[in-house]
Design an enzyme around this catalytic site. Structure first.
Site, PDB file in Angstrom:
ATOM      1  CE  LYS A 186      -3.707   1.979   2.626  1.00 41.50           C
ATOM      2  NZ  LYS A 186      -4.698   1.882   3.824  1.00 41.50           N
ATOM      3  CE  LYS A 224      -6.078   1.901  -0.779  1.00 38.14           C
ATOM      4  NZ  LYS A 224      -6.616   1.665   0.712  1.00 38.14           N
TER       5      LYS A 224
END
Ligand code: PBG
Ligand code: ZN
Length: 335
Positions: free
Chosen positions: A205, A258
């Site tokens: 992330k 992400k």
């Protein structure tokens, strides 16, 4: 052999790739990447204490909904073929220990309960496991002396994941980027006999500038500082692969990258280095940029959405979380 002979006939090209692009039917026959509704996951924002859906200003077409609207909302998507949902809760009360995140009657727990009662195994539920919507300061961690405390946060993440499992979720998706979160959550779930509940690790992330609309929507903007001491610098490839390797070792069932679009290289590399399913999260900012461009009339929204999402799949994503899910489903169902 003269190299040219291989490619030329009487001075003209012998290999003509355009033969394969001549008609729509030929192009369709040879299309390598095909998007399917089954690849897609729709995020859902359920908010405590509102009576009607509220459109998110920075994300036209996306709503925060009250629990009473949840079944109707999911049914609509289910009828279009969407079967997997990523649930985010927006609680009424917050404090510095994020206690509203693991209450039995918390908003995510009630949402999962309701969905499983109504849809059972017909749908897949994924719950985001983090602290930021539930902490008064908006950080994804317990803060001590102004610093995110990793190991205190792990204890809370374990409780949240276990409460989601108790509510009946299929998967939990830890997104706090605390070290050891997958390992600890796996252990906590197994200790409570939830060895059937899977983990989708938000493995890589990145500390991205594309989360702004989400934070506005879910009331999770940090009150001070930023998330750079836990989310990964977006400049680093090796570090991302290291995070991914650790999550695999710690027991993640699915690996998530992400955001998606600016990180196709990481999606590709992950696909090459693991046999686990790879999930890409096309985040709020990716959605808002497309929406804004389309509203100005500068791009064709439908075409751009299909192009972006297909390219994310082409890079190696098996599963794609996207706010465009409904639109893509409608487009795919109409052709
Ligand atoms: C935080 C979290 C974020 C998103 C989902 N959970 C990022 C953040 O606020 O740092 C972003 C999702 C999106 O932008 O669509 N745990
Ligand atoms: Zn968070």
């Amino acid at each position: 052999m003269n190299l040219n002979e291989e490619f030329e006939f009487n001075g003209f090209p012998k290999v003509r790739l355009r033969r394969l692009r001549r008609t729509p039917a030929i192009r369709d026959l040879l299309q390598e990447t095909r998007l399917s509704v089954r690849d897609l996951v729709s995020p859902v924002f359920v908010q405590e204490g509102i009576d009607e859906p509220k459109e998110i200003e920075m994300m036209p077409g996306i709503f925060r909904i009250p629990l009473v609207n949840l079944v109707k909302n999911i049914q609509e998507l289910y009828d279009l073929g969407v079967k997997t949902f990523l649930i985010f809760g927006i609680p009424k009360s917050k404090n510095d220990r994020a206690t509203s995140a693991y209450r039995n009657d918390g908003i995510v727990q009630k949402s999962v309960n309701t969905l499983k009662k109504n849809f059972g195994e017909k749908i897949v539920t994924v719950t985001d496991v983090c602290l930021c919507q539930y902490t008064s300061h908006g950080h994804c961690a317990i803060i001590k002396n102004n610093v995110a405390n990793n190991d205190e946060s792990l204890k809370v993440l374990e409780r949240i994941a276990t409460s989601h499992a108790e509510a009946g979720t299929d998967f939990v998706a830890p997104s706090a980027m605390m070290d050891g979160q997958v390992k600890n959550i796996r252990k906590a779930l197994d200790n409570s006999n939830f060895n059937n509940v899977g983990i989708i690790g938000y493995s890589a992330k990145l500390s991205s500038n594309l989360y702004t609309p989400f934070r506005d929507a879910s009331h999770s903007t940090p009150e001070f500082g930023d998330r750079k001491s836990y989310q990964m610098p977006f400049h680093n490839t090796n570090e991302a692969l290291h995070e991914i390797m650790l999550d695999i070792k710690e027991g993640s069932d699915i690996i998530m990258i992400k955001p998606a679009l600016p990180y196709l290289d990481l999606i590709y590399k992950t696909r090459q280095t693991t046999l686990l399913p790879v999930c890409a999260y096309s985040v709020s900012g990716e959605y808002s940029i497309v929406k804004a461009g389309a509203q100005e009339g500068w791009i064709n929204e439908d075409e751009v959405v299909m192009e972006f999402t297909t390219c994310i799949k082409r890079a190696g994503a098996d599963i794609i979380i996207t706010y465009h899910t409904k639109k893509i489903a409608e487009i795919l169902n109409s052709c």
